[in-house]
Design a protein around this motif. Sequence first.
Motif, short mmCIF file in Angstrom:
data_model
loop_
_atom_site.label_atom_id
_atom_site.label_comp_id
_atom_site.label_asym_id
_atom_site.label_seq_id
_atom_site.Cartn_x
_atom_site.Cartn_y
_atom_site.Cartn_z
N TRP A 12 0.81 -1.12 -0.05
CA TRP A 12 -0.18 0.21 0.17
C TRP A 12 1.02 1.52 0.31
O TRP A 12 1.60 1.65 0.61
N PRO A 13 0.42 2.47 -1.08
CA PRO A 13 1.46 3.44 -1.43
C PRO A 13 0.63 4.06 0.50
O PRO A 13 -0.09 3.64 1.23
N SER A 14 1.86 4.43 1.67
CA SER A 14 1.60 5.33 2.46
C SER A 14 2.18 6.67 2.87
O SER A 14 3.61 6.94 2.20
N PRO A 15 1.48 8.26 3.24
CA PRO A 15 1.88 9.35 3.31
C PRO A 15 3.36 9.11 4.30
O PRO A 15 3.79 10.05 4.66
N ILE A 16 3.05 7.89 5.39
CA ILE A 16 4.07 7.59 6.41
C ILE A 16 5.30 6.95 5.84
O ILE A 16 5.98 6.25 5.95
N SER A 17 6.11 8.20 5.39
CA SER A 17 7.76 7.23 5.18
C SER A 17 8.86 7.73 5.81
O SER A 17 8.20 8.20 6.90
N ALA A 18 9.41 6.80 4.96
CA ALA A 18 10.57 6.73 6.51
C ALA A 18 10.73 8.39 6.92
O ALA A 18 11.77 8.27 7.61
N GLU A 19 11.16 9.16 5.80
CA GLU A 19 11.91 10.48 6.26
C GLU A 19 10.81 10.50 7.12
O GLU A 19 11.36 11.93 8.13
N VAL A 20 9.16 11.47 6.99
CA VAL A 20 8.50 11.22 7.90
C VAL A 20 8.56 10.49 9.51
O VAL A 20 9.03 11.28 10.52
N VAL A 21 8.96 9.48 9.49
CA VAL A 21 9.25 8.80 10.78
C VAL A 21 10.31 9.67 11.46
O VAL A 21 10.68 9.69 12.29
N ALA A 22 11.68 9.71 10.72
CA ALA A 22 12.61 9.93 11.24
C ALA A 22 12.77 11.18 11.62
O ALA A 22 13.37 12.27 12.52
N ALA A 23 11.68 12.55 10.46
CA ALA A 23 12.04 13.50 11.01
C ALA A 23 10.90 14.48 12.02
O ALA A 23 11.15 15.10 13.11
N GLY A 24 9.85 12.88 12.92
CA GLY A 24 8.07 13.17 13.45
C GLY A 24 8.43 13.04 15.00
O GLY A 24 7.90 13.39 15.54
N ALA A 25 9.66 12.37 14.83
CA ALA A 25 9.21 11.64 16.55
C ALA A 25 10.77 12.51 17.25
O ALA A 25 11.98 11.64 17.05
N THR A 26 10.27 13.18 18.01
CA THR A 26 11.61 13.48 18.36
C THR A 26 11.87 12.74 20.24
O THR A 26 11.20 13.18 21.06
N PRO A 27 13.22 12.04 20.29
CA PRO A 27 12.54 10.97 21.74
C PRO A 27 12.73 11.68 22.68
O PRO A 27 13.74 13.55 22.98
N LEU A 28 12.23 11.89 23.61
CA LEU A 28 11.68 12.58 24.88
C LEU A 28 12.49 11.68 25.77
O LEU A 28 11.38 10.82 26.08
N SER A 29 12.57 12.12 26.71
CA SER A 29 13.02 11.84 28.26
C SER A 29 13.23 12.99 29.54
O SER A 29 13.31 13.89 29.46
N SER A 30 13.79 12.15 31.03
CA SER A 30 14.28 12.81 32.04
C SER A 30 13.41 14.09 32.46
O SER A 30 14.95 15.19 32.38
N VAL A 31 12.71 13.96 32.84
CA VAL A 31 11.56 15.02 33.22
C VAL A 31 11.95 15.65 34.14
O VAL A 31 12.68 14.60 35.21
N VAL A 32 12.33 16.81 34.62
CA VAL A 32 13.27 17.13 35.59
C VAL A 32 12.68 18.61 36.12
O VAL A 32 11.83 19.38 35.70
N LEU A 33 12.21 18.71 38.01
CA LEU A 33 11.68 20.06 38.19
C LEU A 33 12.57 20.53 38.65
O LEU A 33 13.19 20.53 40.08
N ASP A 34 12.30 21.76 38.49
CA ASP A 34 13.43 22.16 39.29
C ASP A 34 12.43 23.92 40.47
O ASP A 34 12.67 24.77 39.70
N GLY A 35 11.53 24.06 41.54
CA GLY A 35 10.10 24.88 41.59
C GLY A 35 9.79 25.14 40.37
O GLY A 35 9.22 23.99 40.42
N GLY A 36 9.34 25.93 39.72
CA GLY A 36 8.19 26.37 38.75
C GLY A 36 9.29 25.95 37.29
O GLY A 36 8.44 25.80 36.40
N ASP A 37 9.88 25.62 36.91
CA ASP A 37 10.83 25.07 36.21
C ASP A 37 10.87 24.19 35.98
O ASP A 37 11.59 22.95 36.72
N ILE A 38 10.32 24.03 34.28
CA ILE A 38 10.57 22.25 34.51
C ILE A 38 11.61 22.31 33.32
O ILE A 38 11.45 23.04 32.06
#
Length: 640
Positions: A12-38
């Motif tokens: 099936w043709p798909s708009p979810i290309s490999a380039e979309v996968v690579a550009a679209g997902a930003t790995p997020l991690s290590s959430v930390v709080l310092d007072g009101g700053d995130i």
Amino acid sequence: MTLSSTVPYGAWPSPISAEVVAAGATPLSSVVLDGGDIYWLAGRAAEAGRTTMMRRRAGAGALEVTPLPFNVRSRVHEYGGGAYAVADGVVVFSHHADNRLYRLAPSADAGGPEAFTSPGRQRFADFVIDAARARLVAVREQHPEDDGSHAQPVNTICAVGFDGGERVLVMGNDFYSSPRLSPDGSRLAWLSWDHPRMPWQGTELWVADVQADGRLGTPKRVAGGPQESICQPEWSPEGVLHFVSDRSGWWNLYCLRDSAAGTDSIEALCPMAAEFATPHWTFGNSLYGFGAGGEIIASYIEQGVSKLARLRPGSTALEPIATPYQEIRELRVGDGFVLMLAGSPTIAAEIARIDLATGEREVLERSIPALPALGYLSVPESISYASANGRTAYAFYYPPTNQDARAPDGEKPPVIVISHGGPTGMATSTLNLKTQYWTSRGFGVLDVNYGGSTGFGRAFRDALKGQWGIVDVEDCIEGARHLAAQGLADSERLIIRGSSAGGLTTLCALTFHDVFKVGASYYGVSDLKGLDDDSHKFESHYNEYLIAPKAQADAIYAERSPINHTHRLSRPMIFFQGLDDKVVPPQQSEAMVNALRQRGIPVEYVELEGEGHGFRKADTIVRTLQAELAFYQRMFGLVG
């Protein structure tokens, strides 16, 4: 195209290309709080996989804290985590390129980050800032000189002054984690364990007084042992030590009560058949914290799905807190709110702030800013099925989904069975564009939580004890058969793919069984003996649990290692290998590829410069996805 367009499954043709996968997902991690700053960490695939630190203040947008070339990562245990800490606006972090510690002052005229440790062979992780003593307390991993002796690094808990001076506080065990100062700075808690245990098998929780000169008094073991896994020790604002233990068979919440007589007692806070922790592969994990009035806000996992709840003082009953999420990876509690890194089948991983009084949710950062149209997204079904020896296995099944295409009548789809890494890892249902890349092209996907996976209690996790390469393989095979029996999979087009430990599952399934027709190994294990010989310190004894103690291991290694049985492998395969991988070195994949080539079995080998154990670069993501798809389509005679 329209819904009337008929195209074979897998083409099936798909708009979810490999380039979309690579550009679209930003790995997020290590959430930390310092007072009101995130604060949090964000991957930059377009910047050679660099990890940068972000900060958001009330009423302002997100701001990048660590500019190029800084890469906020630790390499302790090779898997890292816990690579930075913040206190009163002072940021301390580990820079991946040189393993040095850097300090960034909060004032605008302070300039950029400044190193305060010297170059050398030491690595640091799991920081707590001891502001009163102008130092950082951290896990230190001291690596030996490259003299050919194969000596292992030495792990300690170390105090690092902001002037660069280092003082070892705790030593003698093979491993340490989670140094945590009490609110008044008078006591330090930490975890330790020794070979051959991994931290999810058995750890010890220690406490010691911090003396006037900054050294520690006599340590006291307060919980844990060879058969009890302790996770995430934390001090409440009142100075009560809390932790998670699996002494009941489930990772549950406990606290240490000091009695008037000077003896300690351990109190179970809300016993239940649920997991309040995940395996310690990386540092800095957090799934509970303390709210107002002594309440605890916690995330827990039931049957592979995360939930959020509060535990009020004096109660043993959790009160649910509604969220749209089914996976909560990290949690931090602030003043009247909770921060989470979380996701669901229709929500890619995101950092959200939930008001504990109103339930109002604010999304602070999304891993994928713009999702494809819903008509291209497959929503998984959570399934369970019978496996070998009376076991029940669990999985998420993603049906082929594409609003523009349908398959010819009567055709059944090829299905990709995913064997996750770890092998104590866990398949989750959070929206992942890599999965949607396959389903939008007409592949079904079965993401398996085989015996040994996290999220189902210690007994389920221990199902893999001595059975790696057997139980995991059986559960993947039975999952594929289950789908075929339900008419959801073409039994002649079953695929298995896996990374790292999941790569061994993949290779064993293809070598010793004939259910799967094609496979893909991402830096997978093929030689168990070689893994022992080449492995880094953290995992150098892991096979004693997964396979057998060293005295009995050689015969079993030979029996279960696919590299010793390539004459039984007749299925086409594609291999992907980072050339900088220190966990599963390239020779593991190279030996397997060469053996298959000599036998004339269709095989492809994709070597990746500058990649280690897990791929981070955008061009790597594009290259591997495109190569894997082309390989499957060629093997099954599909036209893309």
